[in-house]
Design a protein around this motif. Sequence first.
Motif, mmCIF file in Angstrom:
data_model
loop_
_atom_site.group_PDB
_atom_site.id
_atom_site.type_symbol
_atom_site.label_atom_id
_atom_site.label_comp_id
_atom_site.label_asym_id
_atom_site.label_seq_id
_atom_site.Cartn_x
_atom_site.Cartn_y
_atom_site.Cartn_z
ATOM 1 N N LYS A 125 -4.605 2.754 -1.116
ATOM 2 C CA LYS A 125 -5.061 2.534 0.258
ATOM 3 C C LYS A 125 -4.999 1.046 0.589
ATOM 4 N N GLU A 126 -4.615 0.776 1.817
ATOM 5 C CA GLU A 126 -4.420 -0.600 2.266
ATOM 6 C C GLU A 126 -5.676 -1.450 2.083
ATOM 7 N N GLN A 127 -6.824 -0.880 2.356
ATOM 8 C CA GLN A 127 -8.075 -1.613 2.192
ATOM 9 C C GLN A 127 -8.289 -2.013 0.726
ATOM 10 N N ALA B 292 0.832 -1.204 0.000
ATOM 11 C CA ALA B 292 0.000 0.000 0.000
ATOM 12 C C ALA B 292 0.868 1.256 0.000
#
Length: 85
Positions: A43-45, A37
């Motif tokens: 974004k990590e999500q 990310a």
Amino acid sequence: MSVTDRPHRLLEEATDIVAVVGGVTRDRARAVLRAMAAHTRIKEQHVAELVVEWAMSGRLPADLLRELRDQLGGGHGAPAAGAAR
């Protein structure tokens, strides 16, 4: 599953996928996702969503696949070059 549980579950599932594919611990897999990310500015999500989708479709954006390989050492346990489609 509530709406607030979904992001956490996706992150857990992505962590498990990276751990299995990379032959690494869950802690290391989680660190790999964080680095992916950070280095791709995604974004990590969203990285987690793409990794879970990759496990089902075999498709992962080239920049994420490259970063995954780099994070896993590019050798044993790293996804094959043909994994991106």
